[in-house]
Design a protein around this motif. Structure first.
Motif, PDB file in Angstrom:
ATOM      1  N   ARG A 163       1.252   1.642   7.059  1.00  0.00           N
ATOM      2  CA  ARG A 163       0.285   0.806   7.951  1.00  0.00           C
ATOM      3  C   ARG A 163       1.146   0.043   9.107  1.00  0.00           C
ATOM      4  O   ARG A 163       2.129  -0.606   8.439  1.00  0.00           O
ATOM      5  CB  ARG A 163      -0.476  -0.368   7.341  1.00  0.00           C
ATOM      6  CG  ARG A 163      -1.253  -1.369   8.298  1.00  0.00           C
ATOM      7  CD  ARG A 163      -2.362  -2.177   7.523  1.00  0.00           C
ATOM      8  NE  ARG A 163      -1.629  -3.120   6.718  1.00  0.00           N
ATOM      9  CZ  ARG A 163      -2.300  -4.312   6.054  1.00  0.00           C
ATOM     10  NH1 ARG A 163      -3.430  -4.190   6.074  1.00  0.00           N
ATOM     11  NH2 ARG A 163      -1.295  -5.176   5.507  1.00  0.00           N
ATOM     12  N   VAL A 206      -2.745   0.049   2.615  1.00  0.00           N
ATOM     13  CA  VAL A 206      -2.356   1.043   3.660  1.00  0.00           C
ATOM     14  C   VAL A 206      -3.562   2.252   3.679  1.00  0.00           C
ATOM     15  O   VAL A 206      -3.437   3.293   4.462  1.00  0.00           O
ATOM     16  CB  VAL A 206      -0.924   1.698   3.372  1.00  0.00           C
ATOM     17  CG1 VAL A 206      -0.001   0.714   3.429  1.00  0.00           C
ATOM     18  CG2 VAL A 206      -1.049   2.425   1.889  1.00  0.00           C
ATOM     19  N   THR A 212      -5.361   8.930  10.720  1.00  0.00           N
ATOM     20  CA  THR A 212      -4.638   8.898   9.605  1.00  0.00           C
ATOM     21  C   THR A 212      -4.097  10.255   9.362  1.00  0.00           C
ATOM     22  O   THR A 212      -2.940  10.356   8.756  1.00  0.00           O
ATOM     23  CB  THR A 212      -5.555   8.253   8.561  1.00  0.00           C
ATOM     24  OG1 THR A 212      -6.090   6.996   8.707  1.00  0.00           O
ATOM     25  CG2 THR A 212      -4.818   8.160   7.338  1.00  0.00           C
ATOM     26  N   ARG A 221      -3.263   2.825  10.102  1.00  0.00           N
ATOM     27  CA  ARG A 221      -2.904   3.638   8.771  1.00  0.00           C
ATOM     28  C   ARG A 221      -2.630   4.936   9.063  1.00  0.00           C
ATOM     29  O   ARG A 221      -3.505   5.725   9.570  1.00  0.00           O
ATOM     30  CB  ARG A 221      -3.909   3.341   7.576  1.00  0.00           C
ATOM     31  CG  ARG A 221      -3.957   1.765   7.352  1.00  0.00           C
ATOM     32  CD  ARG A 221      -5.531   1.700   6.492  1.00  0.00           C
ATOM     33  NE  ARG A 221      -5.394   0.547   5.975  1.00  0.00           N
ATOM     34  CZ  ARG A 221      -5.908  -0.568   6.707  1.00  0.00           C
ATOM     35  NH1 ARG A 221      -6.357  -0.381   8.017  1.00  0.00           N
ATOM     36  NH2 ARG A 221      -6.145  -1.833   6.144  1.00  0.00           N
TER      37      ARG A 221
END
Length: 466
Positions: A379, A239, A212, A385
């Protein structure tokens, strides 16, 4: 040990694997339920025998649980079904959960790999693992069974659901968010959605392992929070906006007083001086509603160093902007939007819902003055994500708020197995660097260099990086 040193170590590989197991895997693990008919008959038998005792079951749950186990055990002794000791215990536990807990979805509520549970009527139950939806093999015995489970959840927090009040938002004891809607609004029967609350808050290190964030983004975000930039986290549903907000809130120094405001308390702030506020819906008579806007206004009188709003979605946006523009720097919030530009447009729309009679230019000037940084999350189709944009909010030019992208994750090229390229700097030096210097915070210019140091060295020496 620094974040980069931890990531460079061998143990990071094992930790990444363990973390993925903790959050969930993409593969479905559905078992064939050969005891479905037996469980259904045991459940119906318990309801018929213990129906009156189930009313007001909250008074003595343990005694009622023991009573249900006795009834189910006695009935199994009469059954011709041959069961092992483990199968018998599992079956008894599942029937007890059916009658007293969350019914067939009780095991998903306890399953840490499940992040969301979606019940579309009694015959359809979906769960989300690692961002991927899976249809399960469980079902409720009837609409009444599902309604009874929903009523047990919402009544525990003082809410009710029926034809007169067919929609409700609630939360489980662990903080998980619950939404339910029943007929006549829902055409396929009662619908229940549970967004699970993680008992263990993810850290910045965890988000780097999951892809992420990058170590460079962690360094920039940490400085931005400590330097009291006003930050807006944008993205669609699911998300990871609240997760990132929670991680970024962890960068706030312990000496500061934090007021957090949410619809349903999810943030897990670890600082010693935190005041958590939660909105409240109207009661059965339609009285007693406390909105996010009321809490934001009240928070301004509580001597906050920081105001953290879980999400702005209505008139409270006006009060949030006013707080950011009147000395409450370092505030953070989230919003539903698909891009940084869309996020500002949605803020403008939410301001107008408050009924303020201001020209659009005046609203945009307030927005441009309030926010310093927008972080966009997305996402991907594989459930990952990621942060796709880190955008600085600048001044007004003509009738438009000027934005400049500092980091961008661009679509991967043809032939690449990845969906997005790794997020990289655009090469633009942010204006807020000067503001950070006033707080004695320094960010290395190399953080914003579009060419990594290894590649730059390779270009200079004529060698390809390893």
């Amino acid at each position: 040990m620094s974040l980069q040193e931890r990531l460079n170590g061998q143990e990071s590989v094992e930790e990444a694997s363990a973390l993925q197991s903790r959050i969930g895997s993409n593969g479905a693990d559905l078992r064939v339920d050969r005891f479905a008919d037996l469980r259904t008959s045991l459940h119906d038998m318990c309801i018929s025998k213990l129906g009156p005792e189930l009313i007001g079951s909250e008074s003595d749950v343990e005694a009622l649980r023991k009573r249900v186990r006795e009834v189910v055990t006695a009935e199994l002794r009469k059954s011709d079904e041959r069961l092992t000791t483990d199968e018998r215990e599992d079956l008894i536990g599942e029937v007890v959960a059916d009658v007293l807990g969350y019914g067939p979805i009780d095991r998903f509520v306890r399953d840490r790999t499940v992040t969301e549970i979606m019940v579309n009527g009694p015959d359809q139950v979906f769960v989300e693992r690692a961002g991927i939806l899976e249809r399960t093999d469980v079902r409720f015995t009837s609409e009444d069974h599902l309604t009874r489970v929903i009523d047990r959840i919402v009544s525990a927090v003082g809410r009710r659901i029926d034809e007169a009040s067919p929609m409700v938002d609630a939360r489980l004891p662990d903080g998980s968010r619950v939404n339910a809607i029943v007929p006549p609004l829902s055409l396929q029967g009662p619908v229940l959605t549970i967004r699970k609350f993680s008992a263990e808050a993810l850290s910045d290190y965890d988000l780097v392992l999951l892809g992420t964030l990058t170590p460079e983004l962690v360094e920039v975000f940490s400085a931005a929070v400590k330097g009291k930039l006003n930050i807006l986290i944008s993205g669609g549903t699911g998300v990871g906006k609240t997760t990132l907000l929670n991680v970024m809130s962890g960068f706030i120094p312990d000496r500061e007083r934090i007021i957090s405001i949410e619809d349903a308390a999810e943030l897990q702030l670890q600082q010693p001086h935190v005041v958590s506020l939660e909105s409240r819906p109207a009661n059965i008579e339609g009285q007693g509603e406390i909105r996010i806007r009321d809490l934001v206004r009240n928070a301004l009188r509580m001597r906050p160093d920081r105001i953290v709003v879980g999400e702005v979605r209505g008139p409270e946006t006006v009060d949030m902007l006013q707080a950011m523009n009147t000395g409450h720097e370092g505030s953070m919030t989230t919003i539903h939007a698909n891009s940084p530009r869309d996020a500002l447009a949605r803020v403008e729309t939410l301001v107008l819902t408050a009924g303020v009679e201001l020209p659009l230019r005046a609203i945009r000037e307030q927005v441009a003055s309030a926010f310093d940084l927008i972080i966009q999350l997305a996402r991907l189709v594989d459930g990952t994500r990621v942060v796709t944009h880190v955008t600085e909010v600048l001044r007004m030019e003509s009738e438009v708020v000027t934005l400049q992208d500092l980091f961008v994750a661009r679509p991967a090229g043809v032939g690449s197995s990845a969906l997005l390229e790794p997020i990289r700097p655009t090469g633009v030096r942010p204006h807020f660097v000067d503001k950070l210097k006033a707080s004695q915070l320094e960010l290395s210019p190399e953080l914003f260099d579009p060419i990594p140091a290894a590649e730059r060295l390779a270009i200079m020496t004529g060698r390809r990086p390893r």
